[in-house]
Design a protein around this motif. Structure first.
Motif, mmCIF file in Angstrom:
data_model
loop_
_atom_site.group_PDB
_atom_site.id
_atom_site.type_symbol
_atom_site.label_atom_id
_atom_site.label_comp_id
_atom_site.label_asym_id
_atom_site.label_seq_id
_atom_site.Cartn_x
_atom_site.Cartn_y
_atom_site.Cartn_z
ATOM 1 N N TRP A 79 0.842 -1.192 0.000
ATOM 2 C CA TRP A 79 0.000 0.000 0.000
ATOM 3 C C TRP A 79 0.884 1.251 0.000
ATOM 4 N N LEU A 80 0.683 2.111 -0.978
ATOM 5 C CA LEU A 80 1.491 3.328 -1.132
ATOM 6 C C LEU A 80 2.986 2.999 -1.179
ATOM 7 N N ARG A 81 3.299 1.814 -1.687
ATOM 8 C CA ARG A 81 4.682 1.309 -1.783
ATOM 9 C C ARG A 81 5.361 1.174 -0.418
ATOM 10 N N GLY A 82 4.555 1.082 0.624
ATOM 11 C CA GLY A 82 5.115 0.804 1.945
ATOM 12 C C GLY A 82 4.646 1.746 3.029
ATOM 13 N N VAL A 83 3.891 1.200 3.983
ATOM 14 C CA VAL A 83 3.482 1.946 5.172
ATOM 15 C C VAL A 83 3.967 1.161 6.392
ATOM 16 N N PRO A 84 4.062 1.807 7.557
ATOM 17 C CA PRO A 84 4.576 1.109 8.748
ATOM 18 C C PRO A 84 3.720 -0.088 9.154
ATOM 19 N N LEU A 85 4.384 -1.075 9.737
ATOM 20 C CA LEU A 85 3.746 -2.309 10.174
ATOM 21 C C LEU A 85 4.177 -2.624 11.599
ATOM 22 N N ILE A 86 3.226 -3.010 12.427
ATOM 23 C CA ILE A 86 3.521 -3.531 13.759
ATOM 24 C C ILE A 86 2.872 -4.909 13.868
ATOM 25 N N ASN A 87 3.661 -5.903 14.218
ATOM 26 C CA ASN A 87 3.151 -7.261 14.377
ATOM 27 C C ASN A 87 2.941 -7.590 15.852
ATOM 28 N N VAL A 88 1.800 -8.210 16.133
ATOM 29 C CA VAL A 88 1.505 -8.702 17.477
ATOM 30 C C VAL A 88 1.219 -10.201 17.341
ATOM 31 N N PRO A 89 2.269 -11.027 17.278
ATOM 32 C CA PRO A 89 2.057 -12.458 17.084
ATOM 33 C C PRO A 89 1.426 -13.111 18.299
ATOM 34 N N THR A 90 0.490 -14.005 18.050
ATOM 35 C CA THR A 90 -0.228 -14.652 19.147
ATOM 36 C C THR A 90 0.015 -16.161 19.185
ATOM 37 N N THR A 91 0.907 -16.645 18.346
ATOM 38 C CA THR A 91 1.291 -18.046 18.365
ATOM 39 C C THR A 91 2.801 -18.137 18.547
ATOM 40 N N LEU A 92 3.263 -19.278 19.015
ATOM 41 C CA LEU A 92 4.694 -19.474 19.163
ATOM 42 C C LEU A 92 5.383 -19.403 17.805
ATOM 43 N N LEU A 93 4.762 -19.998 16.789
ATOM 44 C CA LEU A 93 5.326 -19.958 15.449
ATOM 45 C C LEU A 93 5.482 -18.521 14.956
ATOM 46 N N GLY A 94 4.462 -17.710 15.207
ATOM 47 C CA GLY A 94 4.531 -16.309 14.793
ATOM 48 C C GLY A 94 5.628 -15.551 15.521
ATOM 49 N N MET A 95 5.761 -15.802 16.816
ATOM 50 C CA MET A 95 6.743 -15.071 17.615
ATOM 51 C C MET A 95 8.174 -15.346 17.178
ATOM 52 N N VAL A 96 8.460 -16.611 16.867
ATOM 53 C CA VAL A 96 9.850 -16.973 16.600
ATOM 54 C C VAL A 96 10.208 -16.952 15.124
ATOM 55 N N ASP A 97 9.189 -16.770 14.259
ATOM 56 C CA ASP A 97 9.500 -16.871 12.837
ATOM 57 C C ASP A 97 8.752 -15.850 11.991
ATOM 58 N N ALA A 98 7.464 -16.054 11.785
ATOM 59 C CA ALA A 98 6.740 -15.277 10.778
ATOM 60 C C ALA A 98 6.722 -13.777 11.063
ATOM 61 N N ARG A 177 10.571 -19.314 27.489
ATOM 62 C CA ARG A 177 11.082 -17.946 27.310
ATOM 63 C C ARG A 177 12.497 -17.965 26.712
ATOM 64 N N GLU A 178 13.352 -18.832 27.251
ATOM 65 C CA GLU A 178 14.717 -18.890 26.731
ATOM 66 C C GLU A 178 14.739 -19.390 25.292
ATOM 67 N N LEU A 179 13.892 -20.373 24.986
ATOM 68 C CA LEU A 179 13.840 -20.887 23.625
ATOM 69 C C LEU A 179 13.398 -19.802 22.644
ATOM 70 N N VAL A 180 12.379 -19.036 23.023
ATOM 71 C CA VAL A 180 11.897 -17.950 22.163
ATOM 72 C C VAL A 180 13.002 -16.920 21.949
ATOM 73 N N GLU A 181 13.654 -16.522 23.032
ATOM 74 C CA GLU A 181 14.705 -15.506 22.926
ATOM 75 C C GLU A 181 15.861 -15.998 22.056
ATOM 76 N N ARG A 182 16.245 -17.260 22.238
ATOM 77 C CA ARG A 182 17.361 -17.791 21.458
ATOM 78 C C ARG A 182 17.000 -17.909 19.972
ATOM 79 N N LYS A 183 15.793 -18.371 19.675
ATOM 80 C CA LYS A 183 15.413 -18.517 18.269
ATOM 81 C C LYS A 183 15.322 -17.153 17.586
ATOM 82 N N ILE A 184 14.758 -16.165 18.249
ATOM 83 C CA ILE A 184 14.683 -14.824 17.667
ATOM 84 C C ILE A 184 16.081 -14.274 17.439
ATOM 85 N N ALA A 185 16.994 -14.555 18.361
ATOM 86 C CA ALA A 185 18.376 -14.079 18.206
ATOM 87 C C ALA A 185 19.037 -14.707 16.983
#
Length: 323
Positions: A79-98, A177-185
């Motif tokens: 949209w308009l070649r790019g507008v800001p995005l904020i993600n609020v993932p509600t699944t573990l898969l979303g938090m660590v990946d998507a 918590r540690e697994l999420v933090e490590r995967k995001i890192a």
């Protein structure tokens, strides 16, 4: 704000909080899971943004799992070649990946995520408390992506899961918590170096070539994480067959994934279907298939142009023996 119906209550509470701070909020419910990731749904959202007079001073907020953040990110990117995005993932898969890393996309009849854009979010909010609302199977599916991060970049992840698989599946525990933090890192380190998947970032697709093929031939009825688990076993077997990986590490894949209740085998008789889909994978160049493989834990590399017989042998290694 876009969200799927299962997280409608959370989305409403977020919208109310934003409105209380003087932020005008437009909320739209999306089809659940992969059904949201179509050009028709994206076009519907573009129409909404146009009618609302959405400008580059506004923000798309995507609340939900990976499918929602993929779609919301794609709409924000285009949209308009790019507008800001904020993600609020509600699944573990979303938090660590998507939700992290900036890859957005929609599906077509020809394959998953073949249409998309790189569009890093302005922010990602991960509230681990929401994981307590997830079914155990969804938590396990998210852990498949976490385990992937262990195999390609942080072996401590594998040690933590092997030490106590039950703790890895406990949404209230410190291990998660540690697994999420490590995967995001792991993902952040790769993406910072290669946002546009020109070289290093391909390693994040470990197991995904076969996984995406399974998802498509199964009509997207498989959880993404389940398909990734199977895809990692397939590519580990392929690496073994081509002399890149030892048998012990292949079996370590199976043992870790089974301990989390994830699939490690598939039905026979569908190799040709899967091969056709893998030929359309984003890593394919011309008619040459390319896979991310391991030479050892924490040492990913590429396998270019494996022979058809090797691909079939790997498939045979992950198929169940008919009863």
């Amino acid at each position: 704000m876009v969200h799927a119906e299962p997280v409608a209550d959370l989305a409403r509470r977020l919208a109310t909080a934003l409105e209380a701070h003087g932020v005008t909020t437009l909320v739209e419910v999306l089809p659940d899971a992969e059904a949201a990731k179509t050009i028709d749904v994206a076009a519907h959202l573009w129409g909404m943004l146009g009618r609302a007079g959405f400008t580059r001073g506004d923000v798309v907020v995507a609340v939900g799992g990976g499918a929602v953040t993929d779609l919301g990110g794609f709409v924000a990117a285009t949209w308009l070649r790019g507008v800001p995005l904020i993600n609020v993932p509600t699944t573990l898969l979303g938090m660590v990946d998507a939700a992290v890393g900036g890859k957005t996309g929609i599906n077509t009849a020809e394959g998953k995520n073949l249409v998309g854009s790189f569009h890093p979010p302005a922010g990602v909010l991960c509230d681990l408390d929401v994981l307590a609302t997830l079914p155990r199977a969804d938590l396990a599916a998210g852990l498949a992506e976490v385990v992937k991060g262990g195999f390609i970049g942080d072996p401590v992840i594998l040690d933590l899961v092997e030490a106590d698989p039950a703790a890895a599946l406990d949404p209230h525990g410190e291990v998660v918590r540690e697994l999420v933090e490590r995967k995001i890192a792991v993902k952040a380190a790769v993406v910072t170096t290669d946002l546009h998947e020109s070289s290093l970032r391909e390693i994040l697709n470990y197991g995904h070539t076969f996984a995406h093929a399974v998802e498509q031939v199964e009509g997207y009825r498989w959880r993404h994480g389940d398909a990734v688990a199977l895809g990692m076993v397939y590519v580990a077997e392929l690496a073994r067959i081509t002399g890149r990986l030892d048998a012990e590490t292949v079996e370590r894949h199976r043992a870790i994934l089974r301990s989390l209740g994830l699939p490690t085998s598939y039905e026979p008789g569908r190799f040709d279907e899967l091969l056709a889909v893998m030929g359309r994978d984003k890593k394919t160049r011309g008619s040459t298939l390319r896979f991310v493989v391991l030479d050892a834990v924490g040492s990913p590399s590429r396998l270019v142009g494996p022979e058809l017989d090797q691909l079939r042998q790997a498939y045979d290694a992950v198929t169940q023996t008919p009863a």
